[in-house]
Design an enzyme around this catalytic site. Structure first.
Site, PDB file in Angstrom:
ATOM      1  N   CYS A  49      14.767 -55.296  -7.889  1.00  0.00           N
ATOM      2  CA  CYS A  49      15.667 -54.321  -7.261  1.00  0.00           C
ATOM      3  C   CYS A  49      15.013 -53.697  -6.035  1.00  0.00           C
ATOM      4  O   CYS A  49      13.863 -53.270  -6.092  1.00  0.00           O
ATOM      5  CB  CYS A  49      16.046 -53.230  -8.265  1.00  0.00           C
ATOM      6  SG  CYS A  49      17.267 -52.090  -7.598  1.00  0.00           S
ATOM      7  N   CYS A  53      13.049 -46.448  -7.576  1.00  0.00           N
ATOM      8  CA  CYS A  53      13.105 -45.459  -8.657  1.00  0.00           C
ATOM      9  C   CYS A  53      11.803 -45.499  -9.485  1.00  0.00           C
ATOM     10  O   CYS A  53      11.472 -46.543 -10.061  1.00  0.00           O
ATOM     11  CB  CYS A  53      14.309 -45.733  -9.553  1.00  0.00           C
ATOM     12  SG  CYS A  53      15.824 -46.027  -8.621  1.00  0.00           S
ATOM     13  N   CYS A  56      11.626 -46.907 -13.096  1.00  0.00           N
ATOM     14  CA  CYS A  56      12.326 -48.136 -13.479  1.00  0.00           C
ATOM     15  C   CYS A  56      11.479 -49.405 -13.405  1.00  0.00           C
ATOM     16  O   CYS A  56      10.933 -49.738 -12.349  1.00  0.00           O
ATOM     17  CB  CYS A  56      13.573 -48.286 -12.611  1.00  0.00           C
ATOM     18  SG  CYS A  56      14.596 -49.684 -13.173  1.00  0.00           S
ATOM     19  N   CYS A  93      28.461 -52.259 -22.048  1.00  0.00           N
ATOM     20  CA  CYS A  93      28.044 -51.773 -20.735  1.00  0.00           C
ATOM     21  C   CYS A  93      27.173 -52.809 -20.047  1.00  0.00           C
ATOM     22  O   CYS A  93      26.137 -53.204 -20.589  1.00  0.00           O
ATOM     23  CB  CYS A  93      27.220 -50.501 -20.860  1.00  0.00           C
ATOM     24  SG  CYS A  93      28.021 -49.223 -21.797  1.00  0.00           S
ATOM     25  N   CYS A 125      32.183 -51.049 -19.452  1.00  0.00           N
ATOM     26  CA  CYS A 125      31.537 -50.111 -18.544  1.00  0.00           C
ATOM     27  C   CYS A 125      30.606 -50.921 -17.653  1.00  0.00           C
ATOM     28  O   CYS A 125      29.981 -51.869 -18.115  1.00  0.00           O
ATOM     29  CB  CYS A 125      30.747 -49.098 -19.366  1.00  0.00           C
ATOM     30  SG  CYS A 125      29.682 -48.044 -18.370  1.00  0.00           S
ATOM     31  N   CYS A 185      30.682 -41.953 -15.835  1.00  0.00           N
ATOM     32  CA  CYS A 185      29.568 -41.725 -16.750  1.00  0.00           C
ATOM     33  C   CYS A 185      28.367 -41.394 -15.882  1.00  0.00           C
ATOM     34  O   CYS A 185      27.944 -42.217 -15.064  1.00  0.00           O
ATOM     35  CB  CYS A 185      29.329 -43.015 -17.556  1.00  0.00           C
ATOM     36  SG  CYS A 185      27.854 -42.970 -18.592  1.00  0.00           S
ATOM     37  N   ARG A 257      25.669 -38.763 -24.464  1.00  0.00           N
ATOM     38  CA  ARG A 257      25.010 -39.970 -25.000  1.00  0.00           C
ATOM     39  C   ARG A 257      23.518 -39.769 -25.172  1.00  0.00           C
ATOM     40  O   ARG A 257      22.808 -39.451 -24.209  1.00  0.00           O
ATOM     41  CB  ARG A 257      25.175 -41.135 -24.029  1.00  0.00           C
ATOM     42  CG  ARG A 257      26.580 -41.478 -23.770  1.00  0.00           C
ATOM     43  CD  ARG A 257      26.718 -42.772 -22.980  1.00  0.00           C
ATOM     44  NE  ARG A 257      28.081 -42.885 -22.530  1.00  0.00           N
ATOM     45  CZ  ARG A 257      29.108 -43.105 -23.340  1.00  0.00           C
ATOM     46  NH1 ARG A 257      28.912 -43.282 -24.631  1.00  0.00           N
ATOM     47  NH2 ARG A 257      30.338 -43.138 -22.884  1.00  0.00           N
TER      48      ARG A 257
HETATM   49  N1  SAM Z   1      20.835 -50.089 -10.855  1.00  0.00           N
HETATM   50  C1  SAM Z   1      21.864 -49.265 -11.325  1.00  0.00           C
HETATM   51  C2  SAM Z   1      21.627 -47.803 -11.045  1.00  0.00           C
HETATM   52  O1  SAM Z   1      20.522 -47.410 -10.745  1.00  0.00           O
HETATM   53  O2  SAM Z   1      22.590 -47.054 -11.114  1.00  0.00           O
HETATM   54  C3  SAM Z   1      22.142 -49.426 -12.813  1.00  0.00           C
HETATM   55  C4  SAM Z   1      21.041 -49.680 -13.785  1.00  0.00           C
HETATM   56  S1  SAM Z   1      19.850 -48.370 -13.978  1.00  0.00           S
HETATM   57  C5  SAM Z   1      18.620 -49.176 -14.907  1.00  0.00           C
HETATM   58  C6  SAM Z   1      20.661 -47.223 -15.081  1.00  0.00           C
HETATM   59  C7  SAM Z   1      19.902 -46.020 -15.538  1.00  0.00           C
HETATM   60  O3  SAM Z   1      18.916 -46.356 -16.489  1.00  0.00           O
HETATM   61  C8  SAM Z   1      19.124 -45.231 -14.504  1.00  0.00           C
HETATM   62  O4  SAM Z   1      19.926 -44.414 -13.734  1.00  0.00           O
HETATM   63  C9  SAM Z   1      18.201 -44.403 -15.392  1.00  0.00           C
HETATM   64  O5  SAM Z   1      18.814 -43.182 -15.726  1.00  0.00           O
HETATM   65  C10 SAM Z   1      18.047 -45.269 -16.638  1.00  0.00           C
HETATM   66  N2  SAM Z   1      16.660 -45.735 -16.780  1.00  0.00           N
HETATM   67  C11 SAM Z   1      16.046 -46.718 -16.084  1.00  0.00           C
HETATM   68  N3  SAM Z   1      14.757 -46.856 -16.449  1.00  0.00           N
HETATM   69  C12 SAM Z   1      14.525 -45.928 -17.409  1.00  0.00           C
HETATM   70  C13 SAM Z   1      13.375 -45.561 -18.164  1.00  0.00           C
HETATM   71  N4  SAM Z   1      12.199 -46.157 -18.003  1.00  0.00           N
HETATM   72  N5  SAM Z   1      13.495 -44.563 -19.072  1.00  0.00           N
HETATM   73  C14 SAM Z   1      14.689 -43.936 -19.237  1.00  0.00           C
HETATM   74  N6  SAM Z   1      15.805 -44.239 -18.531  1.00  0.00           N
HETATM   75  C15 SAM Z   1      15.736 -45.216 -17.625  1.00  0.00           C
HETATM   76 FE1  SF4 Z   2      17.223 -50.508  -9.251  1.00  0.00          FE
HETATM   77 FE2  SF4 Z   2      16.221 -49.549 -11.494  1.00  0.00          FE
HETATM   78 FE3  SF4 Z   2      16.742 -47.889  -9.509  1.00  0.00          FE
HETATM   79 FE4  SF4 Z   2      18.793 -49.044 -10.871  1.00  0.00          FE
HETATM   80  S1  SF4 Z   2      17.319 -47.590 -11.664  1.00  0.00           S
HETATM   81  S2  SF4 Z   2      18.576 -48.811  -8.648  1.00  0.00           S
HETATM   82  S3  SF4 Z   2      17.839 -51.022 -11.337  1.00  0.00           S
HETATM   83  S4  SF4 Z   2      15.215 -49.546  -9.468  1.00  0.00           S
END
Ligand code: SAM
Ligand code: SF4
Ligand code: DTB
Length: 317
Positions: A49, A53, A56, A93, A125, A185, A257
């Site tokens: 990606c 973040c 992530c 989802c 979703c 959501c 949730r």
């Molecule tokens: N890429 C899209 C986005 O960022 O909206 C969708 C997938 S992203 C993985 C969805 C959510 O997963 C993120 O907004 C975050 O809140 C949650 N998430 C990701 N990594 C996480 C982690 N290590 N611990 C807890 N929540 C996490």
């Molecule tokens: Fe990409 Fe993860 Fe950020 Fe979603 S949360 S935009 S998958 S880096």
């Protein structure tokens, strides 16, 4: 009803006994107090990606050892959707590690997937990153009911966690999906090193959306190897419960949730989250890329607590 930050702080800081009592009052009045919505997650496009973040494991900016995978085809996803349904989930989802939803072949394939999953009788979703209005409409027409797009933390803390996009871009995108008639959501992550004030600002932002989100995922950070937050200590359980209870009081009609982090939680802590007003979980041994409790263990826990699977009838907030 809208709340100021001061009012939210006062709720958040109540003696825990009173906070839980207030959350239960809201819960008993607006929700099925014994109902828990069961959703299953599927990562349909994993890793690589472009966003950074900090939490992530799917970000290309970090050195996680996750194997990237291109968009899965409809048949592969459908197998998992059928299994999710047989396993007792009512909502499916799909998550993709995109910055923006692509156009062309990939999007067409996604629309086909959405329509077939929805034809199975599962509520669909999607969480796909930034989406344009015409794409959101196409998604809805294909049978998607909900779009997940988290604000993740406070506006003030956002820049410490993500630098490749702004908080306002996130809010704009939420307005887009709401405008085309998708349910919204949106929630975030607790335990990323944010302060109590950040949590209050985060809850203030969500609860002041007009209308507030139909569902609010509260994730406990799963510190993932290779990410900048890998050394973060797991969130204090009582602080986590306070956020859930405050969310329930501020947004009484939303599904709250209990999302990521349950694999690290005791049964007692999860029970306390339900008592604080959480009424939805992700079912199945995987979230997107990380571990989730075993399905049988979850059903045993629900049974012990006297809770049952539940699907809200078209929540209107
Ligand atoms: N890429 C899209 C986005 O960022 O909206 C969708 C997938 S992203 C993985 C969805 C959510 O997963 C993120 O907004 C975050 O809140 C949650 N998430 C990701 N990594 C996480 C982690 N290590 N611990 C807890 N929540 C996490
Ligand atoms: Fe990409 Fe993860 Fe950020 Fe979603 S949360 S935009 S998958 S880096
Ligand atoms: C949300 O707030 N949590 C879910 C769902 N929305 C998409 C995702 C949790 C992901 C946890 C990290 C992972 O498994 O990769």
């Amino acid at each position: 009803m809208s709340y100021t930050k001061e009012e939210i702080r006062a709720i958040h800081d109540l003696p825990l006994t009173t906070l839980i009592y207030r959350a239960q009052q809201a819960h008993q009045e607006h929700q099925d107090p014994a109902g828990v919505q069961l959703c299953t997650l599927k990562s349909i496009k994993t890793g690589a990606c472009p966003e950074d973040c900090a939490y992530c494991p799917q970000s290309a900016h970090h050195g996680s050892d996750l194997k990237p995978e291109p968009l899965l085809d409809t048949d592969t996803i459908l197998k998992d959707a059928r299994a999710a349904k047989e396993g007792g989930a009512s909502r499916f989802c799909m998550g993709a590690a995109w910055r923006r939803v692509p156009r062309g072949k990939q999007f067409d394939s996604l629309l086909e997937t959405v329509s077939e999953v929805s034809a199975l009788g599962l509520e669909v979703c999607c969480t796909l990153g930034t989406i344009e209005e015409d794409q959101a409409t196409a998604l809805k027409d294909a049978g998607c009911s909900v779009y997940n797009h988290n604000i993740d933390t406070s506006r003030e803390y956002y820049g410490k966690i993500i630098t490749t996009r702004t908080f306002d871009e996130r809010l704009d995108n939420l307005r887009t999906v709401r405008e085309v008639g998708l349910q919204v959501c949106s929630g975030g992550i607790i335990g990323m090193g944010e302060t109590k004030e950040d949590r209050i600002a985060f809850l203030h932002e969500l609860s002041n959306m007009a209308p507030y989100p139909d569902s609010v995922p509260i994730n406990a950070l799963i510190p993932c190897k290779g990410t900048p937050l890998e050394e973060q200590k797991f969130v204090d359980p009582i602080e986590f419960v306070r956020v859930i209870a405050t969310a329930r009081i501020l947004m009484p009609k939303s599904m709250v949730r209990l999302s990521a982090g349950r694999a690290e939680m005791s049964e007692e802590l999860q029970a306390m989250c339900f008592v604080a007003g959480a009424n939805s979980i992700f079912l199945g041994d995987k979230l997107l890329t990380t571990e989730n409790p075993d399905r049988d263990a979850d059903f045993r826990l629900l049974e012990k607590l006297g809770l049952h699977a539940w699907e809200p009838a078209g929540v209107e907030v």
